[in-house]
Motif scaffolding. Sequence first.
Motif, PDB file in Angstrom:
ATOM      1  N   SER A  67     -38.151  19.622  12.374  1.00 50.99           N
ATOM      2  CA  SER A  67     -36.790  19.381  11.906  1.00 50.99           C
ATOM      3  C   SER A  67     -35.924  18.963  13.089  1.00 50.99           C
ATOM      4  CB  SER A  67     -36.243  20.647  11.240  1.00 50.99           C
ATOM      5  OG  SER A  67     -34.977  20.392  10.670  1.00 50.99           O
ATOM      6  N   TYR A  68     -34.646  18.905  12.847  1.00 52.10           N
ATOM      7  CA  TYR A  68     -33.696  18.454  13.860  1.00 52.10           C
ATOM      8  C   TYR A  68     -32.780  19.592  14.265  1.00 52.10           C
ATOM      9  CZ  TYR A  68     -35.583  14.021  12.504  1.00 52.10           C
ATOM     10  OH  TYR A  68     -36.464  13.003  12.254  1.00 52.10           O
ATOM     11  N   HIS A  69     -32.339  19.540  15.494  1.00 52.59           N
ATOM     12  CA  HIS A  69     -31.467  20.575  16.037  1.00 52.59           C
ATOM     13  C   HIS A  69     -30.186  20.654  15.207  1.00 52.59           C
ATOM     14  CE1 HIS A  69     -28.897  22.755  18.806  1.00 52.59           C
ATOM     15  NE2 HIS A  69     -30.012  23.185  19.373  1.00 52.59           N
ATOM     16  N   PRO A  70     -29.787  21.860  14.774  1.00 47.14           N
ATOM     17  CA  PRO A  70     -28.631  21.970  13.882  1.00 47.14           C
ATOM     18  C   PRO A  70     -27.291  21.585  14.512  1.00 47.14           C
ATOM     19  CG  PRO A  70     -29.530  24.135  14.407  1.00 47.14           C
ATOM     20  CD  PRO A  70     -30.457  23.117  14.995  1.00 47.14           C
ATOM     21  N   VAL A  71     -27.207  21.531  15.818  1.00 50.22           N
ATOM     22  CA  VAL A  71     -25.949  21.125  16.470  1.00 50.22           C
ATOM     23  C   VAL A  71     -26.080  19.729  17.069  1.00 50.22           C
ATOM     24  CG1 VAL A  71     -24.295  21.663  18.309  1.00 50.22           C
ATOM     25  CG2 VAL A  71     -25.278  23.513  16.925  1.00 50.22           C
ATOM     26  N   GLN A  72     -27.084  19.514  17.902  1.00 50.60           N
ATOM     27  CA  GLN A  72     -27.204  18.255  18.621  1.00 50.60           C
ATOM     28  C   GLN A  72     -27.710  17.098  17.770  1.00 50.60           C
ATOM     29  OE1 GLN A  72     -29.448  20.421  21.253  1.00 50.60           O
ATOM     30  NE2 GLN A  72     -27.892  20.593  22.847  1.00 50.60           N
ATOM     31  N   ALA A  73     -28.326  17.396  16.651  1.00 53.24           N
ATOM     32  CA  ALA A  73     -28.779  16.359  15.715  1.00 53.24           C
ATOM     33  C   ALA A  73     -28.380  16.790  14.297  1.00 53.24           C
ATOM     34  CB  ALA A  73     -30.281  16.137  15.832  1.00 53.24           C
ATOM     35  N   ARG A  74     -27.133  17.182  14.167  1.00 55.84           N
ATOM     36  CA  ARG A  74     -26.621  17.795  12.930  1.00 55.84           C
ATOM     37  C   ARG A  74     -26.846  16.924  11.691  1.00 55.84           C
ATOM     38  NH1 ARG A  74     -20.308  19.329  11.977  1.00 55.84           N
ATOM     39  NH2 ARG A  74     -20.455  19.719   9.747  1.00 55.84           N
ATOM     40  N   TYR A  75     -26.606  15.635  11.811  1.00 57.47           N
ATOM     41  CA  TYR A  75     -26.718  14.748  10.659  1.00 57.47           C
ATOM     42  C   TYR A  75     -28.119  14.800  10.046  1.00 57.47           C
ATOM     43  CZ  TYR A  75     -26.472  10.526   7.812  1.00 57.47           C
ATOM     44  OH  TYR A  75     -26.507   9.638   6.765  1.00 57.47           O
ATOM     45  N   PHE A  76     -29.152  14.610  10.873  1.00 61.08           N
ATOM     46  CA  PHE A  76     -30.529  14.620  10.358  1.00 61.08           C
ATOM     47  C   PHE A  76     -30.983  16.032  10.004  1.00 61.08           C
ATOM     48  CE2 PHE A  76     -30.642  10.375  12.274  1.00 61.08           C
ATOM     49  CZ  PHE A  76     -31.031   9.681  11.147  1.00 61.08           C
ATOM     50  N   GLU A  78     -29.044  18.282   8.566  1.00 58.75           N
ATOM     51  CA  GLU A  78     -28.501  18.526   7.225  1.00 58.75           C
ATOM     52  C   GLU A  78     -29.249  17.734   6.153  1.00 58.75           C
ATOM     53  OE1 GLU A  78     -24.250  17.985   7.440  1.00 58.75           O
ATOM     54  OE2 GLU A  78     -24.024  19.762   8.708  1.00 58.75           O
ATOM     55  N   LEU A  79     -29.659  16.495   6.454  1.00 62.07           N
ATOM     56  CA  LEU A  79     -30.464  15.733   5.486  1.00 62.07           C
ATOM     57  C   LEU A  79     -31.796  16.432   5.222  1.00 62.07           C
ATOM     58  CD1 LEU A  79     -29.971  11.992   6.511  1.00 62.07           C
ATOM     59  CD2 LEU A  79     -29.299  13.064   4.353  1.00 62.07           C
ATOM     60  N   THR A  80     -32.431  16.919   6.270  1.00 65.45           N
ATOM     61  CA  THR A  80     -33.721  17.586   6.127  1.00 65.45           C
ATOM     62  C   THR A  80     -33.570  18.863   5.312  1.00 65.45           C
ATOM     63  OG1 THR A  80     -34.507  16.677   8.227  1.00 65.45           O
ATOM     64  CG2 THR A  80     -35.665  18.606   7.400  1.00 65.45           C
ATOM     65  N   VAL A  81     -32.549  19.655   5.620  1.00 62.42           N
ATOM     66  CA  VAL A  81     -32.341  20.917   4.906  1.00 62.42           C
ATOM     67  C   VAL A  81     -32.016  20.667   3.435  1.00 62.42           C
ATOM     68  CG1 VAL A  81     -30.809  22.933   4.755  1.00 62.42           C
ATOM     69  CG2 VAL A  81     -31.723  22.214   6.952  1.00 62.42           C
ATOM     70  N   ARG A  82     -31.287  19.592   3.128  1.00 61.86           N
ATOM     71  CA  ARG A  82     -30.997  19.275   1.723  1.00 61.86           C
ATOM     72  C   ARG A  82     -32.265  18.927   0.951  1.00 61.86           C
ATOM     73  NH1 ARG A  82     -26.628  15.143   2.528  1.00 61.86           N
ATOM     74  NH2 ARG A  82     -27.852  13.934   1.072  1.00 61.86           N
ATOM     75  N   PHE A  83     -33.243  18.347   1.629  1.00 61.20           N
ATOM     76  CA  PHE A  83     -34.469  17.938   0.946  1.00 61.20           C
ATOM     77  C   PHE A  83     -35.528  19.042   0.955  1.00 61.20           C
ATOM     78  CE2 PHE A  83     -38.528  15.719   0.448  1.00 61.20           C
ATOM     79  CZ  PHE A  83     -38.261  14.991  -0.698  1.00 61.20           C
TER      80      PHE A  83
END
Length: 178
Positions: A67-76, A78-83
């Motif tokens: 997954s992506y870092h929740p702060v430094q790569a917040r956009y991706f 959040e997309l990953t967590v939504r899916f």
Amino acid sequence: MTGAQVEGIRRDELDMGLARPPFDTSLLSSRIVAREPLRAVVPTGHRLAAATGPLGPEDFDGLPVISYHPVQARYFHELTVRFLFNGHAQHVQQILTAVLLVAAGEGVALVPASATALRVDGVVYKPLTDIAGGHPDSDPARPVELHAIWPRGNLTPMLRKVLHLVQRSAEHLDDLIS
């Protein structure tokens, strides 16, 4: 990355950037210049690599997910967590890092469709079912957005021209990812 571009605009070092939301709209103006689908990237030979049709969240149950870092790569992030609703194995900041970790057999990841242009050996890109739950103006089939950003109230004639060229270039994104 978005944060560095926003900071460069704030310090008057950049006139325009290409960024992913969120960013401070009280300081910046923006316009969507491209939307693209999200793809799963899986190792060649993985059971999902042979799957037919779009993959859904249930296809990833029990798999290690990069997954992506929740702060430094917040956009991706959040997309990953939504899916994907299950836990994630590792957090990265860059899309290329995620793809390389998948190629090394460390898990699976979600990436923008344009990542297929990276041409990394040992991975397969698979379509996903539409992602719901985004902003009301978003497109569930093309949830990955790229925005041009610039200082609020400072759309100069030169920036207008550059923005026009960026939008024309982005219109060809479908040709690159199909």
